[in-house]
Scaffold this motif. Sequence first.
Motif, mmCIF file in Angstrom:
data_model
loop_
_atom_site.group_PDB
_atom_site.id
_atom_site.type_symbol
_atom_site.label_atom_id
_atom_site.label_comp_id
_atom_site.label_asym_id
_atom_site.label_seq_id
_atom_site.Cartn_x
_atom_site.Cartn_y
_atom_site.Cartn_z
ATOM 1 N N VAL A 1 -4.922 -23.945 -21.475
ATOM 2 C CA VAL A 1 -4.161 -24.633 -20.486
ATOM 3 C C VAL A 1 -4.030 -26.174 -20.784
ATOM 4 O O VAL A 1 -2.872 -26.820 -20.585
ATOM 5 C CB VAL A 1 -5.015 -24.447 -18.993
ATOM 6 C CG1 VAL A 1 -4.493 -25.641 -18.069
ATOM 7 C CG2 VAL A 1 -4.899 -23.166 -18.425
ATOM 8 N N LYS A 2 -5.055 -26.493 -21.359
ATOM 9 C CA LYS A 2 -5.129 -28.021 -21.706
ATOM 10 C C LYS A 2 -4.237 -28.153 -23.080
ATOM 11 O O LYS A 2 -3.297 -29.013 -23.044
ATOM 12 C CB LYS A 2 -6.513 -28.549 -22.299
ATOM 13 C CG LYS A 2 -7.152 -29.198 -21.247
ATOM 14 C CD LYS A 2 -8.619 -29.807 -21.597
ATOM 15 C CE LYS A 2 -9.638 -29.625 -21.058
ATOM 16 N NZ LYS A 2 -10.912 -29.564 -21.418
ATOM 17 N N HIS B 1 4.887 -19.168 -22.839
ATOM 18 C CA HIS B 1 4.198 -20.194 -23.556
ATOM 19 C C HIS B 1 3.370 -19.439 -24.750
ATOM 20 O O HIS B 1 3.301 -19.886 -25.887
ATOM 21 C CB HIS B 1 3.266 -20.535 -22.718
ATOM 22 C CG HIS B 1 3.978 -21.806 -21.260
ATOM 23 N ND1 HIS B 1 3.696 -21.162 -20.076
ATOM 24 C CD2 HIS B 1 5.046 -22.569 -21.672
ATOM 25 C CE1 HIS B 1 4.457 -21.973 -19.384
ATOM 26 N NE2 HIS B 1 5.264 -22.641 -20.139
ATOM 27 N N GLN C 1 -0.420 -28.029 -21.924
ATOM 28 C CA GLN C 1 -0.168 -29.450 -21.210
ATOM 29 C C GLN C 1 0.071 -30.712 -22.059
ATOM 30 O O GLN C 1 0.907 -31.551 -21.700
ATOM 31 C CB GLN C 1 -1.324 -29.883 -20.095
ATOM 32 C CG GLN C 1 -0.949 -29.446 -18.827
ATOM 33 C CD GLN C 1 -2.293 -29.185 -17.946
ATOM 34 O OE1 GLN C 1 -3.253 -29.795 -18.252
ATOM 35 N NE2 GLN C 1 -2.280 -28.469 -16.532
ATOM 36 N N SER C 2 -0.786 -30.751 -23.016
ATOM 37 C CA SER C 2 -0.611 -32.018 -23.924
ATOM 38 C C SER C 2 0.759 -31.805 -24.838
ATOM 39 O O SER C 2 1.026 -32.999 -25.023
ATOM 40 C CB SER C 2 -1.891 -32.034 -24.770
ATOM 41 O OG SER C 2 -1.730 -30.916 -25.772
ATOM 42 N N SER D 1 8.612 -26.874 -23.836
ATOM 43 C CA SER D 1 9.200 -27.222 -22.718
ATOM 44 C C SER D 1 10.362 -26.122 -22.383
ATOM 45 O O SER D 1 10.630 -25.995 -21.416
ATOM 46 C CB SER D 1 9.943 -28.595 -23.006
ATOM 47 O OG SER D 1 10.916 -28.512 -23.874
ATOM 48 N N ARG E 1 3.785 -30.431 -23.384
ATOM 49 C CA ARG E 1 4.817 -30.227 -22.578
ATOM 50 C C ARG E 1 6.116 -31.405 -22.572
ATOM 51 O O ARG E 1 5.694 -32.209 -22.993
ATOM 52 C CB ARG E 1 4.276 -30.015 -21.159
ATOM 53 C CG ARG E 1 4.927 -28.906 -20.338
ATOM 54 C CD ARG E 1 4.378 -28.744 -19.065
ATOM 55 N NE ARG E 1 3.409 -27.833 -18.874
ATOM 56 C CZ ARG E 1 3.343 -26.756 -18.604
ATOM 57 N NH1 ARG E 1 4.729 -26.289 -18.532
ATOM 58 N NH2 ARG E 1 2.432 -25.807 -18.574
#
Length: 567
Positions: free
Chosen positions: A560-561, A469, A564-565, A464, A567
């Motif tokens: 990407v996945k 990243h 996202q998981s 976050s 974040r």
Amino acid sequence: MYFSKLLGKTLREVPAEADSISHQLLVRAGFIQQLATGVYSYLPLGWRTLTRIARIVREEMDRVGGQELQLPALQPLELWQQSGRFDAFGKILFTLKDRKEHDLVLGPTHEEVITDTVRRSVQSYRDLPVLPYQIQVKFRDEPRPRGGLLRVREFIMKDLYSFDADEAGLDVSYDKMVNAYQNIYRRCGIEAMMVEADSGAIGGKTSHEFMIIAETGEDEIICCEKCGSASNIEKAKSAKTKAKTDPQKSVEEIATPGMKSIEEVAAFVGVPPGQTIKAVFYIADGEFIFVVIRGDLPVNEVKLKNLLKAADLRLATEAEVSAAGIVAGFASPVGVKSIKVVADDSIMLGTNFIAGANKPHTHLKNVNYPRDFKVDLMADIALARAGDACVKCGASLKSLRGIEAGHIFKLGIFLSEKFGAYFLDRDGASRPMVMGCYGIGIGRLLAAVVEQQHDDKGIIWPVSIAPYHVHLCTLYPDKNKVAETAEPFYQELWDRNIEVLYDDRDAAPGVKFNDADLIGLPLRLTISPRTLEKQGVELKWRSEKQSRLVPLNGVVEEVVKALQSRR
RNA sequence: CGGGGUGUAGCGCAGUCUGGUAGCGCACCUGAAUGGGGUUCAGGGGGCCGACGGUUCAAAUCCGUCCACCCCGACCA
């Protein structure tokens, strides 16, 4: 971003001045750089992290009705005289003169300015509540900056102010902020403990701090594991034990040659320290104060300062004590005149105390309040300690250390009255707006995250707030098309809104991995001749030990996945 | 503000006691070897020795003044 062009080098050695972990790591990883005592530059990595935290703060403020604005850092001194807080802030204020010799201050906080601002546009209860806030630089000439970003003289703070029609409205606003604050800390990946706090120079009655539990924290928290109550030690209360209570006997003098300290006297007479009365001397705004407390308890200077409504409080010097006609080591309030006497209420819990006789090498037995002396003020001014009993449930209190990463206050109406911030209520009556204020030090929060989220290799950023990243590493970039593979891959990640720091240097693997661990981006991707032989990319989370190989053509989706998981 | 300490290359330090014109490691530049956790070798660039004043033939070094920074205590997001 190409690592080879990134401003701010990683350092192998710890800078000499860095004491706290966050200070060491943030300097070594190239996030911050000191310019002067308590004054830091944010280098690109540090600034990116700061803006990530600020974004979370904004989102949480906006969600509960906050409206962002920007107030001047440069403020007329008169505003501070008008609020009466010029003296309360004292030397903390940075002051300067303009070319016309007008006095200005660099704002340490913005209650004065915001109250003046709101006053001009709010006239009706229909406009309330309003929750203006800003994220802005503050200036405080701290006596002793320390710990890198933990305590500085120029710092970025989010300050929100609530203006409500009444106390009930303030309570609602206050609860909203409590909620928002807890969301902020959670989203930054750390735990904060909400504790009751002293409101200090800001003013007001009720106030709470949000503490990040850390060994290096400057604050001590007294908390009860059983009932969950928690306070800053400045505010903390504990249940005072009862001393021995017998029928009152008459006062007698006893010789106590050379027995100055409570321990010496108590041992000499053969009673516990709790059976004695201790005298401590302070100077409060220039006035000599005689403080009386039971011998087993320390004085809480914050409570004392608040009780006396003093702007400045310090221990009296030996010279000041003798000038007041007091025999140090053998003093008691018995027979003391024309000196203000302040007592802790513990002196009522017991009888027949040992106290000084106000003459050398002599003490008194069987001293009782109020029979033998008078006091001007009586209140709880004792310091609570770990091991004392909780006032709510009686369990044994614990002590923790914490970093104050947020502080909220119910200010009430004292500033509204001073600045004429009145509104008309439903009945057409003019009333002062009820204020609250809510601060988070953004830079301090950043440092607090590092204090809590690191290992012996470096920082471990949560997704976050990480400055980037992905840390993309190439090993042996000039071999087997490593660089040629990495370059389009780097571009593709950016196209998918993945923020990437690409270590394109031709450096040894150990150097690159160590820098990656130090900087602490959440996800590391490595491309080398070895991974390319298997048509893959190595993927490793900073927070985990194991890495795994992911096929080249599926890795972007996978990243990407994965991000996202988390974040 | 009180107490303690330090200022020498971008960073970490030695040299100061006993004065003779500046050195080590990391980082940086050039070249070569190596090849998955700070690798090795060779060559090289970089200093108003915190500032000012004094002593001396000569000062990083001795003396004085000032400044900056760090640590321990009183304040705070």
